[in-house]
Motif scaffolding. Structure first.
Motif, short mmCIF file in Angstrom:
data_model
loop_
_atom_site.label_atom_id
_atom_site.label_comp_id
_atom_site.label_asym_id
_atom_site.label_seq_id
_atom_site.Cartn_x
_atom_site.Cartn_y
_atom_site.Cartn_z
N ARG A 257 5.41 3.32 5.75
CA ARG A 257 3.90 3.70 6.25
C ARG A 257 3.87 5.44 5.83
O ARG A 257 4.28 6.29 6.82
CB ARG A 257 3.56 2.92 7.40
N GLY B 214 -2.72 -5.53 7.54
CA GLY B 214 -4.00 -4.24 7.61
C GLY B 214 -4.96 -5.28 8.54
O GLY B 214 -4.47 -6.17 9.09
N HIS B 215 -5.48 -4.83 8.25
CA HIS B 215 -6.92 -5.06 9.05
C HIS B 215 -7.60 -6.07 8.37
O HIS B 215 -7.96 -6.81 7.33
CB HIS B 215 -8.38 -4.41 9.15
N ASN C 36 0.86 6.60 6.95
CA ASN C 36 -0.12 6.90 7.63
C ASN C 36 0.28 7.42 8.83
O ASN C 36 1.36 7.55 9.83
CB ASN C 36 -1.31 5.87 8.43
N TRP D 283 0.55 6.76 12.72
CA TRP D 283 1.83 5.47 13.06
C TRP D 283 2.66 5.12 11.78
O TRP D 283 2.76 3.51 11.32
CB TRP D 283 0.98 3.71 13.00
N GLU E 102 -0.45 2.89 0.47
CA GLU E 102 -0.30 3.15 2.21
C GLU E 102 0.98 3.72 2.48
O GLU E 102 1.16 3.71 3.54
CB GLU E 102 -0.71 1.99 2.95
N GLU F 142 -3.88 -8.90 2.14
CA GLU F 142 -3.49 -7.57 3.19
C GLU F 142 -1.40 -7.28 1.84
O GLU F 142 -0.86 -6.52 1.64
CB GLU F 142 -3.25 -7.18 4.35
N ASN G 126 -3.47 -7.75 11.24
CA ASN G 126 -2.29 -8.45 10.74
C ASN G 126 -0.95 -8.16 10.54
O ASN G 126 -1.42 -6.91 10.19
CB ASN G 126 -2.75 -10.22 9.58
N LYS H 226 1.06 -9.15 18.62
CA LYS H 226 1.11 -7.82 19.59
C LYS H 226 -0.76 -7.88 19.97
O LYS H 226 -1.21 -7.70 19.49
CB LYS H 226 1.71 -6.75 18.23
#
Ligand SMILES: Nc1nc2c([nH]c(=O)n2[C@H]2C[C@H](O)[C@@H](COP(=O)(O)OP(=O)(O)OP(=O)(O)O)O2)c(=O)[nH]1
Length: 151
Positions: A27, A40-41, A29, A32, A102, A55, A11, A73
């Motif tokens: 971010r 996140g997941h 990471n 990306w 993050e 999240e 999401n 997406k």
């Protein structure tokens, strides 16, 4: 042909306010990187609405309410899974802003967003959040090249 397939659910949420500000995360990471929306997941068996509330809390310290599902997406991963990002927005939130590992989170005026190094697809996701008629960012391969479409 099988009617089931592998999928990854994630999401993202655009938290905004009445003063023209949007909450973003820079971010860290490297896969990306850049300025984007928190998210996140989705955990196994977790509700989609609860996953975005969780999240946003983990990444920003804010507790959001009534996240509105604006669109999705999606793309196919290298492992041939359907990667789905459920796109939510809300201007109802409480709490103190707190960044996570993050990335740094901060408010940006809508008009200043493009002064930042934005993560890939930021502009297209913004279009989904702000448009009444667009609800999908769809990636597909055409003549061996990856194409994206806003639908
Ligand atoms: N990895 C990746 N994530 C993307 C892409 N497009 C996109 O919107 N995302 C979003 C979906 C999720 O909100 C988030 C997933 O990023 P991630 O794989 O680094 O996972 P994360 O650490 O933020 O998630 P989590 O472990 O906290 O659950 O990024 C993309 O092309 N690749």
């Amino acid at each position: 042909m099988s009617k089931s397939e592998k999928a990854v659910f994630t999401n993202m949420c655009m938290v905004y306010d009445d003063n023209g500000r949007i909450l973003v995360q820079d971010r860290l990471n490297p896969n990306w990187a850049g300025v984007t929306f928190p998210g996140g997941h989705v955990n196994k068996e977790e509700s989609f609405s609860y996953s975005v509330i969780r999240e946003v809390y983990e990444e920003t310290g804010l507790t959001i309410k009534s996240p509105e599902l604006c669109g999705i997406k999606q793309f196919q991963t290298m492992e041939d899974e359907r990667y789905i990002v459920l796109l939510y927005k809300t201007k109802a939130f409480e709490g103190e802003l707190q960044s996570s590992q993050e990335g740094n989170v901060f408010w940006v005026q809508r008009k200043d967003l493009f002064n930042y190094k934005l993560a890939k697809d930021f502009e297209k996701m913004l279009e989904i959040f702000e448009s009444e008629n667009i609800s999908e960012l769809y990636y597909h391969t055409e003549e061996e090249t990856l194409q994206s479409k806003l639908l």
